[in-house]
Enzyme design. Structure first.
Site, PDB file in Angstrom:
ATOM      1  N   ASN A 158       0.806  -1.059   0.040  1.00  0.00           N
ATOM      2  CA  ASN A 158       0.100  -0.145   0.131  1.00  0.00           C
ATOM      3  C   ASN A 158       0.777   1.060   0.020  1.00  0.00           C
ATOM      4  OD1 ASN A 158      -2.301  -1.190   0.032  1.00  0.00           O
ATOM      5  ND2 ASN A 158      -2.523  -1.330   2.110  1.00  0.00           N
ATOM      6  N   HIS A 188      -8.063  -0.018 -14.782  1.00  0.00           N
ATOM      7  CA  HIS A 188      -7.006   0.044 -15.303  1.00  0.00           C
ATOM      8  C   HIS A 188      -7.013   0.960 -16.507  1.00  0.00           C
ATOM      9  CE1 HIS A 188      -5.189  -3.757 -13.023  1.00  0.00           C
ATOM     10  NE2 HIS A 188      -5.420  -2.578 -12.167  1.00  0.00           N
TER      11      HIS A 188
END
Length: 882
Positions: free
Chosen positions: A111, A209
């Protein structure tokens, strides 16, 4: 009502059921129902328009924050969408990924490349101003991701809200729950199915994406480094041409900070290009390519590639499911005051702490660290006896309630309601006044700023006005320090030249046969010339809205004449606008500066506000004794102020006069102002005899008389860090426009980089950048004719000095100053020559004639020196002179 897949619906009719229980008279039944309610209250459902009553502007505030941030950084939408995925897949959509601290989700290596946190925090700060403790961070994350899709061209959705923020955030939960870019189809299906998402959802949500970017390490498994340190393709499913482009962008020794667009064709547009890329074998990740390779998903990829509407429809359904994963409602979560507040680590379990809190009478909410707030000292109002007959001495009353008839403040009826309105506003989607057209140099670029955005304005080879971002794409040198070469703007650092459309047309260091890279272009801004002023549209992401371009009716009337000047000032544009819309100070501060301001004319004024919109306000004003208010003031976003008057002259002809103030914020504590005074009535002939440079400098004197007050006011506001209602004592008979302006800032300030409103405030997140080296046209002017110091000595611009505030921005005053300097030098030389001749002359009459002529020349030198000093020296009040 929207029922989340993992929550239990509790009907809103449950509460009325309790009241009906009273009719049964059974305490046992009531107790059972109370226990049942406590159990079910932790499983309340999500609702559409959840904040309609408690915070009606919540979704608008989030949307404006996302739009504003995205207009500055176009990568923000992709970051916000990825942030939502990483939040919802771990512990559900509860904003747990935002929490900072050791061993939190945010600290996990998977992350660490997440972004968009500042946008969420910014939206949350604004929400806490308007709706304290109401909107959860989890809802902010979901709404921000939704808006990120919409502003990049994707479907605009309505999603249910009412999520609560989670209390658990553990790094150990991240890796088992997120999809890795190297996953196989079966591995992805396992993760998605565990979240209640289908195979169709997997293909649809992979379409995220189509925007965003990835670091080189995210797809490095598709390449292998050879013995020479070069990469070679090992994944046969990837297009070789595309693979070569990736290897150029991400060589073996690439920096970890290098990123590549997920969608090589349209990385900033949410569309179906992602699926077309898959058909062309240009999926960036291994997890992308398997969608085409696997027979279970190939058909859906092909359908989405050929039908964008089908993709958008499927996205709308899958996105709703995504934002409902593991949501917490009711008592399952909390409303966090700060989304990124550090999570404390306790030696005891959280539940044990809660139990301990109950026995020791500690608030359970104190177990989570609260954000640090600015300490606000209570402001005590002194009680002064006034000579106004409408006010009773406060010592005889209870507090300040009796000031209601005099003050515009917290004690007034309007303030008592405290209605918090929020308008849809984005400071970048506005026209700002850059410069007077007549003063734009023909042969040099001009460096200007709007807030913290640095621009360069110039005329191209055809005389067209052009505006670029003031930095060369090569190494960020200021283009305003460059020069114009055959209508092209040249950067003087390495000689790169740019055409009027921003394209690079020359790079001296480029090999003979090489082509100029397409990315070697300057960022352009749209400019328009209107009524003698150059305006710039600050949003490169949206088309200019011509309907917002200001138009001033009086300036278009036949026979209208005006005097226009430009002034750069050392205080914030909001302070400047306050000053300009404050007629009460003129008789005192500007006593006898011109023929209209006299101290004895200071009096109570009357104001009538006739318009209040999201774009500004307007109304009439005049002396309290006036039966008909003669002046009409209008303020219009972003920073345009006009004061108009109509009257009938001695010949019975209606005449129009206007004072127009076009303000431009030029950074923290700085502003630039274009002032235009004019009318349809021809001025007296004697006025035409007064040179314009004299009138301009008299105008500069007016600003200097107020400069000390406004600079100190700016300093106090920034130091105290509280809204103006905590500091100002606004009088109804003088400060109505000031109060209206600050209240307008309350409505639109969330769409500005920073602001101080009447009831709310948002201070700059970053300190102002101070440039110590002079640059561009200002530096050239200061070097060729410095205001202070020796001749030809370089001086940094000083906005407290009249020369830098006005003269360098005005062709008329600059030309006059140069003329006076030339005459001074010439007359000095002639006086010296005449004096020498007088010494050599033998005749008494010749000596007298030559000495008288030399004296006249010296008188001319003194006059020129006085004129130069008048153009370069500030006004100082008599009682402050030493």
């Amino acid at each position: 009502m929207y029922q989340a897949p993992t929550t239990i619906i509790i009907s809103m009719e449950t509460t009325p059921l309790l009241s009906s229980c009273r009719h049964f008279g059974s305490n046992f039944l009531l107790l059972v129902l109370l226990l049942l309610l406590l159990v079910l209250s932790s499983s309340a459902s999500l609702f559409f328009n959840f904040y309609e009553a408690s915070c009606p502007s919540a979704e608008l505030i989030v949307s404006n924050t996302v739009r504003s941030a995205s207009s500055v950084d176009p990568t923000i939408p992709g970051k916000l969408l990825r942030l939502l995925f990483h939040d919802c897949f771990v512990e559900g959509c509860d904003a747990s990924v935002l929490l900072q601290g050791n061993e939190t989700e945010r600290s996990d290596p998977g992350n660490r490349s997440l972004g968009g946190f500042s946008v969420i925090d910014s939206a949350k700060r604004t929400l806490e101003i308007f709706c304290p403790g109401t909107v959860s961070c989890a809802d902010v994350v979901a709404l921000a991701a939704r808006d990120a899709v919409a502003i990049t061209g994707g479907p605009a959705l309505q999603i249910p809200t009412g999520r609560r923020d989670g209390r658990v955030s553990a790094a150990a939960n991240v890796r088992p729950n997120i999809v890795d870019t190297s996953f196989t189809m079966d591995e992805m299906i396992k993760i998605f199915s565990s979240k209640g998402l289908s195979l169709e959802d997997l293909v649809t949500l992979s379409g995220a994406h189509t925007i965003g970017a990835a670091h080189c390490s995210a797809f490095s498994d598709r390449f292998q480094e050879d013995s020479k340190g070069k990469l070679r393709l090992i994944d046969s499913s990837l297009d070789t041409t595309y693979a070569n482009e990736l290897m150029k962008r991400c060589p073996a020794a690439a920096s970890p900070s290098v990123t590549v667009d997920n969608d090589p064709e349209s990385s900033f547009s949410f569309d179906n290009q992602y699926y077309r890329n898959l058909l062309a074998h240009k999926g960036l990740f291994q997890s992308d390519s398997v969608l085409l390779d696997d027979v279970r998903t190939r058909k859906q990829v092909e359908d989405f590639a050929s039908d964008q509407e089908s993709f958008f429809e499927s996205w709308s359904q899958s996105f709703l499911k995504l934002t409902s994963i593991g949501v917490k409602t009711g008592e399952e979560g909390e409303i966090r005051l700060s989304c990124s507040a550090p999570l404390l680590s306790f030696p005891l379990s959280f539940t044990t702490k809660l139990a301990a809190a109950e026995t020791t009478h500690i608030k359970t909410t104190d177990l989570i660290r609260k954000p640090v707030h600015l300490k606000q000292q209570p402001y005590k109002r002194c009680h002064a006896v006034t000579d106004l007959p409408s006010v009773v001495p406060s010592s005889l009353g209870e507090g300040v309630g009796e000031d209601h008839t005099v003050l515009l403040g917290p004690s007034s009826e309007d303030e008592g309601r405290e209605q918090k309105e929020v308008a849809d506003y984005n400071w970048m989607e506005e026209w700002y006044p850059l410069y007077l057209t007549k003063d734009v140099p023909d042969d040099a670029p001009l460096g200007l700023t709007v807030f913290d955005k640095q621009l360069v304005l110039f005329k191209d080879g055809q005389g067209e006005l052009r505006c670029f971002e003031d930095r060369c794409p090569h190494r960020l040198a200021k283009l305003s320090e460059g020069q114009l070469m055959d209508g092209r703007l040249e950067c003087l650092y390495h000689g790169w030249q740019f055409g009027g459309d921003g394209s690079c047309v020359k790079i001296p260091q480029l090999p003979a046969n090489a082509k100029i890279p397409k990315s070697a272009c300057a960022k352009t801004y749209e400019v328009r010339e209107s009524q003698g002023v150059v305006w710039v549209w600050m949003s490169p992401a949206t088309s200019p809205n011509v309907s917002k371009l200001p138009w001033f009716e009086n300036f278009a009337r036949p026979g209208f004449q005006d005097i226009s000047t430009t002034h750069e000032l050392p205080y914030d544009h909001s302070i400047l606008l306050e000053n300009l819309m404050d007629p009460a100070h003129v008789p005192i501060s500007h006593d006898r500066t011109d023929w209209s301001a006299r101290r004895e004319d200071a009096q109570a004024l009357r104001f009538e506000v006739t318009e209040q919109t999201d774009r500004g306000f307007a109304g009439w004003w005049g002396a309290e004794k006036d039966q008909r208010l003669p002046n009409f003031l209008r303020f219009e976003a972003p920073c345009v102020l006009s004061n108009n008057r109509e009257y009938v002259d001695e010949k019975g002809v209606k005449q129009y006069s206007s004072g127009l103030f076009l303000c431009r914020p030029t950074g923290q504590g700085k502003s630039m102002l274009i002032v235009r005074f004019g009318g349809t009535k021809a001025p007296p002939p004697v006025i035409k005899l007064i040179p314009k440079w004299y009138l301009h400098q008299n105008g500069s004197k007016v600003f200097e008389q107020d400069m000390g007050f406004l600079s100190s006011q700016n300093q106090v506001l920034m130091k105290e860090k509280v809204p103006t209602k905590k500091l100002y004592l606004n009088l109804r008979s003088s400060d109505t426009w000031v109060a209206e302006y600050r209240k307008w800032m309350d409505k639109v300030g969330h769409g500005m980089p920073y602001y101080i409103g009447h009831s709310t405030i948002s201070l700059p997140e970053e300190p102002a950048v101070v440039e110590h080296a002079p640059a561009g046209l200002v530096a050239g002017a200061s070097a060729s004719f410095p205001a202070k110091g020796g001749i030809a000595t370089m001086h940094a611009p000083n906005l407290a000095n009249r020369y830098f505030r006005h003269v360098i921005h005005c062709k008329e005053c600059s030309s006059s100053l140069k003329a006076f300097d030339s005459w001074k030098k010439t007359l000095s030389a002639i006086a010296v020559a005449l004096t020498a001749l007088a010494i050599l002359a033998s005749g008494r009459q010749w000596k007298a004639f030559l000495l008288v002529s030399a004296s006249l020349c010296l008188a001319g030198v003194c006059a020129c020196s006085a004129a130069i000093a008048f153009n370069t020296t500030n006004f100082i009040r008599t009682h402050r002179r030493l």
